[in-house]
Every structure is written in structure tokens, then in C-alpha cells.
Design an enzyme around this catalytic site. Sequence first.
Site, PDB file in Angstrom:
ATOM      1  N   TYR A 145       0.837  -1.199   0.000  1.00 37.69           N
ATOM      2  CA  TYR A 145       0.000   0.000   0.000  1.00 37.69           C
ATOM      3  C   TYR A 145       0.878   1.257   0.000  1.00 37.69           C
ATOM      4  O   TYR A 145       1.717   1.431   0.885  1.00 37.69           O
ATOM      5  CB  TYR A 145      -0.879  -0.052   1.255  1.00 37.69           C
ATOM      6  N   ASP A 230      -1.351  -6.279   9.366  1.00 30.12           N
ATOM      7  CA  ASP A 230      -2.409  -5.324   9.073  1.00 30.12           C
ATOM      8  C   ASP A 230      -3.547  -6.115   8.443  1.00 30.12           C
ATOM      9  O   ASP A 230      -3.460  -6.513   7.281  1.00 30.12           O
ATOM     10  CB  ASP A 230      -1.867  -4.237   8.141  1.00 30.12           C
ATOM     11  N   ILE A 232      -6.765  -5.213   7.924  1.00 29.10           N
ATOM     12  CA  ILE A 232      -7.944  -4.376   7.694  1.00 29.10           C
ATOM     13  C   ILE A 232      -8.872  -4.927   6.618  1.00 29.10           C
ATOM     14  O   ILE A 232     -10.036  -4.538   6.551  1.00 29.10           O
ATOM     15  CB  ILE A 232      -7.588  -2.912   7.367  1.00 29.10           C
ATOM     16  N   LYS A 272     -12.906  -0.751   5.675  1.00 26.22           N
ATOM     17  CA  LYS A 272     -12.918  -1.543   4.455  1.00 26.22           C
ATOM     18  C   LYS A 272     -14.105  -2.488   4.352  1.00 26.22           C
ATOM     19  O   LYS A 272     -14.773  -2.557   3.332  1.00 26.22           O
ATOM     20  CB  LYS A 272     -11.611  -2.339   4.317  1.00 26.22           C
TER      21      LYS A 272
END
Lengths: 494, 464
Positions: A145, A230, A232, A272
Site C-alpha cells: 500500500y 495489518d 484491515i 474496508k
Amino acid sequence: MGLLSRKATCNTHGQDSSYFLGWQEYEKNPYNEVNNPNGIIQMGLAENQLCLDLLEPWLMKNPDALGLKRDGISIFKELALFQDYNGFPAFKRALADFMGEIRGNKVSFDPNHVVLTAGATSANETLMFCLADQGDAFLLPTPYYPGFDRDLRWRTGVEIVPIHCTSSNGFKVTLPAIEQAYRQAQKRKLRVKGVLITNPSNPLGTTMARDELDLLINFIEDRQIHLISDEIYSGTVFTSPSFVSVMEVLKDRNLDQTQVWERVHIVYSLSKDLGLPGFRVGAIYSNDPVVVSAATKMSSFGLVSSQTQYLLSAMLLDKKFTKEYMSENHKRLQKQQKDLVSGLEKAGIRCLDSNAGLFCWVDMRHLLKSNTFEAEMELWQKIIYHVKINISPGSSCHCIEPGWFRVCFANMSESTLKLAIQRLKSFVSSIGMKSQSHQELKSLRRKARNNWVFRLSLQSFYDREQDTTTKVSFSYRPHFMSLSNIAATLDAAA
Amino acid sequence: MLSSKASSNCHGQDSLYFLGWQVYEKNPFHEVENPTGIIQMGLAENQLSFDLVESWLRKNPDVMGLKNKDGESVFRDLALFQDYHGMPAFKNELVEYMAKIRGNKVKFDPNNLVLAAGATSANETLIFCLADPGDAILLPTPSYAGFDRDLKWRTGVEIVPIHCSSSNGFRISMFALEEAYERAQKLNLKVKGVLITNPSNPLGTTMTKDELQSLITFAIDKDIHLISDEVFSGTVFDSPCFISIMEAAMDSNLKRNTDVLSRIHIVYSLSKDLGLPGFRVGMIYSNNQTVVSAATKMSSFGLVSSQTQYLLSYMLANKKFTSNYMKRNQKRLKKRKEMLVSGLKKSGINCLKSNAGLFCWVDMRHLLCSNTFEAETDLWKKILCEVGLNISPGSSFHCSQPGWFRVCFANMNQSTLQVALRRITNFVERSSFNYQQNMGSLSRKLISNWVRKLSSADREEQER
């Protein structure tokens, strides 16, 4: 005039990267089905807009949640004054339960280990501040990202050292790649404090297999460093294989209550899966009480609005609703992803096989004029200005192979997606790349690439990490070269 | 294993300011359920005017329900709104509200406003923009205890105190300012700016135009920044009226120096006057475009919930509401403060004359058994544990003189304040009775003289 800080005047926020520039172009000419049907379609934004219509009826049936009432009585004052950085207890309980459900209840989360933050952006930065000092490093698998360049590095002074992954094995993390990254960090005299993975992956849309997670756990155990997962996108896994959290693997290996257990930390957010990025709800989960304590104090710099905590605690406590929501959410994500993948396939464009996320990792290498990042930029610009679609070039995600793009599908209606696919199809036909030559290309490239990729995971790519404008270039025209010529070119470039 | 930040004490949360809170949490006063519990007077919150806000909310249920003027749901738009430039309608209302607080003597441009999750976030972000690790910010003492965390912890910036004393009502003298600057230089620290809180926490006083202009001149002279934390600007309940740093800077003499506006930055929040600390609404205002740009990007780490931006943009848009609120809120604050001041006076305790804030700066030097911080801590402990009041000792605000305490008055109802005042009266009577019991009559006379002299001297100071 007094000087400003280095942070204020440098580019480490990473916002000069193409990822953000594409957004700017979109903002100038945004597509609208009615008002601007020739505008740029935004496919660079990883948002879930497919299920907001499910949330609205819930809100109507539960007016107290928005109205800040409990059993019909206003608790506005209580919430207006609530600024306890330990967070709203009911909300943390509901969030911990929700996280457990997403993982099929194969792990359970203790609300006392949850630290609330204003979004995952804040959570990730806070974890960096807790685990690393200025000049330390975290290893990150590429592609990753683009926002991490800002979130993990900017104000913390922590460095990112990439773990290069390639299409040769579907971009999976390998031991040689991790060790290579670790050695690279040592060469740069950086102390490695941990590894950060995004699972499910952004931008790949894939979940990590158990053996990958095992590999990572072994590595961090061996080097006595941290692992941040992470997660998410954990609520966006829409098809098999099902999501396996690193916490689950630790539990299965009976590593809970060991030292390594305290070095694994999860980041989560409601942006998300629930599609609520505007409400700024993120969380850090850690089994290390010192990390929880420090992160809790640091969360003062980004607390979640009590108004929002109350609303979402009510929503997440409605287990019947969340179950139905998640099931429908997965269905819609899967359909939209399938539409994109099959639509692209008809245009002769393949995607990495994916089971999660709000995007596909799309292989447009065969559309490049040359196997270079300059060619990737050229293609990207064509797609923005002529095809009128904003997608994210792989270089902005630090991918080491030119030609990959992240294409989002969950932030638009079915008809907009159809239109985007149509535009891409027309574009591909116009540059005359037919599927047959695509296949020929693929096989040629596969052979040349192995050599090329190996050479490229050297110092030159490290340099590129520091500056998003790539310096690597060599001419590569697979159409017209024989394999031996290609090898000679590679030797010349090295 | 962890970072030095995680394992250090730089968060400052081992200070008495925070310890007092912890003791209070274990035994909190409740009029009905726990009437002998500890009364929280260490929390600078405004709880006096919720009824006004709640009445507005009752009249505007659609706003809470995330509906627009036409009754249509805006939930979807808000759920997706994460633009770090902030909601334009909200910023427009905020700048108008800020101007109103300043009697419309200054005008603010919404494009120069950066939203943050509370003033805590705004202050830290501003420091990240203006200073590098190892640089220093000058801060007048006494100052808000939270600054040790907010300005220093993760930024690596140092605070060098500008010592102020009761000899001139704790005002910042040029001498003290220069002395602090020199001290920083001796420590090899590069001074990047001065941060003032105006109105002051913990003093509850506002700065004069002269003081502000002296500071601006100092900042120009040393080529540094000036941050004015004006979070209490909406709590000015008495004359002199509030003068913002922006107003002082607009003065024609200083304006000739075109740089001046680019080195002045304001921090504001809705936590103190509107009493909404839970909603996390803070902001930075700066005319320096580089600062605005960098701070805007940094605000990603602490954006304001869109749900909250929506609610408050409507509330602030209602000018009748804001005018009425400001007037009535200020009246209530004034009345409550006067109740505290007169109640303390009856016990022989004086306060620094103040016209703003949610607290008084209280002089308890005469109650110390010695002019030391140990004695101050002893007194603080007694008041916390025996009297059952959590007040904040001056040492936790880095005051250079022992014996001063910050006592909050706006976070409780009238009857609770009366209970607190009674407890203080009893304590003071007990203390002097015990003291008299233990001393001979001669000593008694000496002490009474001493106390009388002290009280009259302070009274003179405050009347200045």
C-alpha cells in the site's frame, strides 16, 4: 521567517507519488453517470461502497444509536464528555467480538488488549512509534500500500526495507526474499525491528497461506523481532481459501503465552468491510501489555469520536445484523470481482487469482512498449487521459516488475464497472494486442524474467525505493528478439 | 525490544496531575450514591451549559439522524467522507465562530484551517511541522501539564520554561523571556518558537495587547514561531475582553514586517467552551501555506469523524444558537467562578484575579508548613485524601513557586461546589486549630501576623 521542520518541508509524506497524482487527475474530471459520463472513472480508490444500502435500514430501525439515546433517554452529555483514551467499553467489547467472528471464532480477542485509534492510518503510525526508534527499519513485502511510505516513515523516522516478491510464485513471501531484505537492512546499517504484512494483501487481494505465516513466525522468533499483521481487509474475504489470521497460527502451534506471542500485533479498521472510512475507526491489538499501555496513551493524538463509538457499538452488538451483513457483503464483493476479472479476460488481460480485498492485481505487462517502469508510466498515463480510468500503477506500490496495476472494483455500481471494462476493451483492441501474441509474449517473458528479476533485486532497486521515479531501464522488445538476444541485453544492462 | 518512547516516562503521565485522577477514579463523589467520595476539581471541563446544546439537538433531530434539510439521508456521503481537507461547510462555520469569539475583530480564512482530533493532536502536529527532534520550544510556566506529552513525547522536541512568578501576577516579562532563550542556548538547544496559552491554563487570565505585541516582536527578532493555544478563548466571562494574537499582529506597526503572519499559529478546539471533549474537534489556524499544507497531510493521523463534522457544522450554522450560547455560558461561568472565589476567601484563601477559563489559580502558600515543593505535595495529598478534593498542585504545572493550586469549578453542579467549599472551610479551621493547639500563644500571634501580612500583600498584587 523561522525555519520549518524537515518533516514539513521534505517529500517523505510520499504524496508526490503517482498513486496520489492519479487521484488529482480524477478530481479534475470525475465520472458521473448522469452529469459527466465521459469523465474519469475512479478505480484507484479501495473503498467498499457495495453495502451501504444495508446499513441505512439498520439505522432507521435503531434511531437511538444515531440519536445518542439509551432506552429512549438522551445520553448526549455522557458522550460529549467521554474522552477516556481507554475507549468506550461496550464498543471495545463489540469490536473484539466482531474481529473474532471474522476469523470464524477460531481466535478470540480480549477487549483489554484493544487500543482504539482514528483509523488504521493512526494505528499503524502509533505502532511504529511504540516498536521502533528513528533510524530503525521494518521489512515489508512488495508490492505494498503506497500510504505506508507516509504512515510508517514520515514522522517516525523509521525506514522501510522491501521484501521483494514476484509473479514467479504469485507474489508470495519466500524465505530467501525475507533474508535478502534483512541483509539489505544490515548493509544499510539499519536495525530491523520487525516485519509488517498486510493480510489479506493490498494490492494483491490474496490471503496468506499457513506456510507463509509459519515462515514469518519462524523468522521473527529466530531474529527476536516483531510482526505486525495489518488485517484491515480481513472482513472482505469473499471466497476460499478462508482467512487465516496470524493469531490463529500462533494458537495452533501452541505459541500463545510464549515470547513470540507478545511480539505479534494486529491492526484493524472498520473502513474496508463496513465501508465507513469517514468515521475514523481503527484499532491496534497486542498481547504485550507494555505496547497496549504506550499505544493507549498515544491514542490521545487520535481518539475516536464518542458519538461514533456509541453508534458503532450498537451496530456491532447486533450480531444478527452483522452476520447477515457480512454474508451479503461477501456475495456482492465476489460478484463484482468476477465481473471485473471476466470482463478483463475478454480484453486479453489477466488478473492474479484473488479471494479478498476491494481490487484486483492486474497483469498488463503485455501492453507495455518495453519491460520498463517508464513504459508502465506511459501506459498509466494513456489509461488516465485516453481511456479515462484511474488505476494504480504497480510502481507506486513498489512492485519490482513493471506492468502490474491495482484496479479497484468495490467503489462503483455494476453499470459503471461495465463501462470501465468496455473502455479498456476498446483501448486494448486499438493498440492491436491480440490474445495469441499475448500467449507468445507470456512464455518468452517468463524465461527472460527469471534472470532479469534476480538481477533487479539488487542495489539498483534499493535506490528506486528511495525515489519513486525509477532509474532502472533497459530496452526489451520481446516481439522482435530471440531468447539469446534477450540474455545478451540483460548482460549488457547489468 | 520496544521503542525508547514506549519504554520511557516522557508521556509525563507519572505526574501528580494524573495520579490525582487515578485516586479520584477509585472513589468518585456522587451526591446520592457516594457523598463522602472525592470531588473532582482537577478536570478542566465545562459542564455548565449542556442544557443549551441539548435543547438545540431536540429541535434538530434530523441532524443527529444524519439527514439534510430535505429530510434525505446523507449517511452514505458521510460514511465515505475522509478528505483530510475537512468538510467545507464545517470549516466555514468554524472560522465564523472563531471570529465571533474574537468580537469579529479578526477574520479567518477556512483554507488556512486544518482540522485535528482535538487540540492534543493539533498541538503535536504543529510541533512536528515547526521543529525537529532536539529543537526547543519556550513555554511560560505555570503551563498545562499535558504539554509534556503533547509537545515533547513523540516529536523529540524539548520544552524550556519561561519562569513567571506571583510578583507580577505571573505575566511574561521580557526579562524572563530573554533569560529562557539564553538558557536554551546554553543547553545547545535551537529555539524554534514560543508557545503561549491565551487565555492561560492554569491561571485563567487573558493577555494584554502589549504583552502579545512584545511576544511578536521577540519572535520576529529571534526569527522564531509563535503558537497561541486559544482553546479557552470562548470561556472569557469578564473584562478585559479577549485579544487574540491575530488581532495583536494586525496592528499596523507589526504588519509592516510581512513575515509576521507566517510565523503566528493558533490552536483551537470545541472541547472547552462548547464542552464537547468527547467529539475530538481541534484545529490549527495558520497563514503559513507550507505549515497548512504539511499539517493537512499530517491530519490523516487524527481526522475528525465525518459524523461529528456534520452535526457540529449545523449547530454552528445556527447563529442565534451560538450567540445565545456564548452569552449565557459566559454568565454561568462568571457566576460559578465568583462562587468559588468568595467561598475560598471566607476560608482565608485568595485566588489570582481571573477573567476566563474553567478554573482558578489558588494561593495556598500560607497553608504550607514550609516554602517547599515537598510541603506542597504534602498539602496536596492531605487535600486529596483527608479533605476529599482532587485539585492540581502547581508543581504539576511546573510553577516555580510552591503553594499554588489549580481548582476547577465548571465541571460540577452548584451543590457539589458548595460541598467542596464546606470541606475546605472545615479543613482550614481544623488546620489552624491544630496549629494553635501545638504552638504557644506568642507563636500564635506571630503566625497570625504573618498570615495577615501575606493575605494583604496578595490582595494588593491582585488589585494591580
